[in-house]
Design a protein around this motif. Structure first.
Motif, mmCIF file in Angstrom:
data_model
loop_
_atom_site.group_PDB
_atom_site.id
_atom_site.type_symbol
_atom_site.label_atom_id
_atom_site.label_comp_id
_atom_site.label_asym_id
_atom_site.label_seq_id
_atom_site.Cartn_x
_atom_site.Cartn_y
_atom_site.Cartn_z
ATOM 1 N N ALA A 90 -16.758 10.299 4.165
ATOM 2 C CA ALA A 90 -16.780 9.554 5.428
ATOM 3 C C ALA A 90 -15.380 9.552 6.023
ATOM 4 O O ALA A 90 -14.389 9.457 5.313
ATOM 5 N N HIS A 91 -15.309 9.657 7.332
ATOM 6 C CA HIS A 91 -14.006 9.636 8.000
ATOM 7 C C HIS A 91 -13.363 8.260 7.877
ATOM 8 O O HIS A 91 -12.150 8.132 7.813
ATOM 9 N N ALA A 92 -14.178 7.238 7.829
ATOM 10 C CA ALA A 92 -13.677 5.876 7.633
ATOM 11 C C ALA A 92 -14.417 5.268 6.458
ATOM 12 O O ALA A 92 -15.631 5.429 6.306
ATOM 13 N N PHE A 93 -13.679 4.568 5.606
ATOM 14 C CA PHE A 93 -14.271 3.951 4.415
ATOM 15 C C PHE A 93 -15.194 2.816 4.843
ATOM 16 O O PHE A 93 -14.763 1.829 5.413
ATOM 17 N N ALA A 94 -16.483 2.956 4.571
ATOM 18 C CA ALA A 94 -17.471 1.957 4.971
ATOM 19 C C ALA A 94 -17.999 1.218 3.746
ATOM 20 O O ALA A 94 -17.886 1.688 2.621
ATOM 21 N N TRP A 95 -18.620 0.079 3.990
ATOM 22 C CA TRP A 95 -19.061 -0.773 2.895
ATOM 23 C C TRP A 95 -20.130 -0.115 2.038
ATOM 24 O O TRP A 95 -20.259 -0.409 0.846
ATOM 25 N N TYR A 96 -20.908 0.796 2.612
ATOM 26 C CA TYR A 96 -22.036 1.375 1.881
ATOM 27 C C TYR A 96 -21.646 2.559 0.997
ATOM 28 O O TYR A 96 -22.467 3.031 0.198
ATOM 29 N N ILE A 97 -20.413 3.059 1.114
ATOM 30 C CA ILE A 97 -19.999 4.206 0.316
ATOM 31 C C ILE A 97 -20.120 3.933 -1.179
ATOM 32 O O ILE A 97 -20.675 4.756 -1.920
ATOM 33 N N PRO A 98 -19.611 2.802 -1.701
ATOM 34 C CA PRO A 98 -19.786 2.537 -3.141
ATOM 35 C C PRO A 98 -21.251 2.483 -3.560
ATOM 36 O O PRO A 98 -21.598 2.892 -4.681
ATOM 37 N N LEU A 99 -22.099 1.970 -2.677
ATOM 38 C CA LEU A 99 -23.519 1.891 -3.000
ATOM 39 C C LEU A 99 -24.128 3.273 -3.166
ATOM 40 O O LEU A 99 -25.017 3.487 -4.008
ATOM 41 N N LEU A 100 -23.648 4.244 -2.408
ATOM 42 C CA LEU A 100 -24.147 5.612 -2.525
ATOM 43 C C LEU A 100 -23.705 6.265 -3.837
ATOM 44 O O LEU A 100 -24.388 7.148 -4.361
ATOM 45 N N ILE A 101 -22.558 5.829 -4.368
ATOM 46 C CA ILE A 101 -22.044 6.404 -5.610
ATOM 47 C C ILE A 101 -22.790 5.862 -6.821
ATOM 48 O O ILE A 101 -22.901 6.536 -7.853
ATOM 49 N N LEU A 102 -23.321 4.650 -6.708
ATOM 50 C CA LEU A 102 -23.903 3.969 -7.861
ATOM 51 C C LEU A 102 -24.992 4.768 -8.572
ATOM 52 O O LEU A 102 -24.979 4.857 -9.808
ATOM 53 N N PRO A 103 -25.973 5.373 -7.866
ATOM 54 C CA PRO A 103 -26.985 6.166 -8.584
ATOM 55 C C PRO A 103 -26.386 7.321 -9.375
ATOM 56 O O PRO A 103 -26.838 7.624 -10.487
ATOM 57 N N LEU A 104 -25.346 7.953 -8.832
ATOM 58 C CA LEU A 104 -24.686 9.041 -9.553
ATOM 59 C C LEU A 104 -24.052 8.530 -10.838
ATOM 60 O O LEU A 104 -24.173 9.169 -11.891
ATOM 61 N N MET A 105 -23.404 7.370 -10.785
ATOM 62 C CA MET A 105 -22.753 6.825 -11.977
ATOM 63 C C MET A 105 -23.777 6.355 -13.002
ATOM 64 O O MET A 105 -23.510 6.368 -14.209
ATOM 65 N N PHE A 106 -24.954 5.963 -12.538
ATOM 66 C CA PHE A 106 -26.031 5.632 -13.478
ATOM 67 C C PHE A 106 -26.435 6.875 -14.272
ATOM 68 O O PHE A 106 -26.629 6.824 -15.491
#
Length: 239
Positions: A191-207
């Motif tokens: 993302a060009h700007a760090f948004a609140w939902y970015i960590p949420l998108l990473i969570l399934p990958l880390m699972f």
């Protein structure tokens, strides 16, 4: 940490003292954070701390909250990143499978991660902030500062060799640190700007990462137990 020697108590005391000093930066340097980004990263890091992997042949575990800590150190203020680091580590300790988590162990673990986060932030600031190089050096600093005190306390409490224990921890966790730095770097580029939902998108990958490491370490345990089981069976047969 069932029984602490004098050297162990000194090490724990130093770690807790430095960790408390670093934590004091949070209220002293708290400014006007971007509450959306901070809240999203904070909540996801807390949940990710619950996804832990027990390390084979070692007294310890790792959680998959590191990408969110690195992302916070890179994109948020130091105060916000330290709060996320301390809170997620505390959650990791309190959600332990062990029914008795001693306060000394909890304070040591929180102190170590706070010191590691501070070292990572300093490494990032020493290079070009918000750059890939800064993120890589920050992850390396976090790796070194996090694993050395842990190896030292294990060596002191279990009468082991410091370098041997640290090397074993490094061998088991280094791929994860590289992966965590890569995931944090990709999140920055996503993302060009760090948004609140970015960590949420990473969570399934880390699972998926947590499940993969769990299966891999379980395979190591099984392979290590097979010769011992065979020897016991052979001994019983000869008897």
């Amino acid at each position: 940490m069932t029984s602490l020697s004098t050297k162990s108590k000194m090490l724990v005391g130093l770690v807790v003292l430095f960790g408390a000093g670093i934590l004091l930066q949070v209220p002293l340097t708290w400014g006007h954070p971007a509450y959306g980004q901070f809240t999203g990263t904070f909540l996801v890091a807390l949940f990710a701390a619950r996804l832990k992997v027990s390390l084979p042949r070692l007294t310890g575990s790792m959680s998959v909250n590191l990408p969110f800590i690195l992302l916070a150190l890179s994109e948020l203020t130091l105060a916000e990143a330290l709060l996320i680091t301390g809170a997620s580590t505390l959650a990791q300790c309190l959600w332990s499978e062990s029914s008795q988590q001693k306060p000394t162990k909890i304070m040591f673990n929180v102190g170590v991660t706070l010191i590691a986060a501070e070292a990572a932030w300093l490494a990032m600031q020493a290079t070009v902030p918000n750059s890939g190089l800064g993120l890589a050096l920050g992850a390396l600093a976090y790796l070194l500062v996090n694993t050395i005190p842990v190896a030292a306390i294990i060596a002191l409490t279990e009468n082991g060799r410091l370098f041997g224990i640290w090397r074993k921890i490094l061998q088991l966790t280094f791929p994860y640190f590289v992966l965590a730095a890569g995931v944090a770097g990709l999140a920055k580029l996503a993302a060009h700007a760090f948004a609140w939902y970015i960590p949420l998108l990473i969570l399934p990958l880390m699972f998926l990462v947590q499940r993969s490491f769990t299966a891999y370490f379980q395979g190591l345990r099984n392979s290590a137990d097979q010769p011992r089981s065979y020897a016991m069976a052979a001994g019983a047969g000869r008897g």
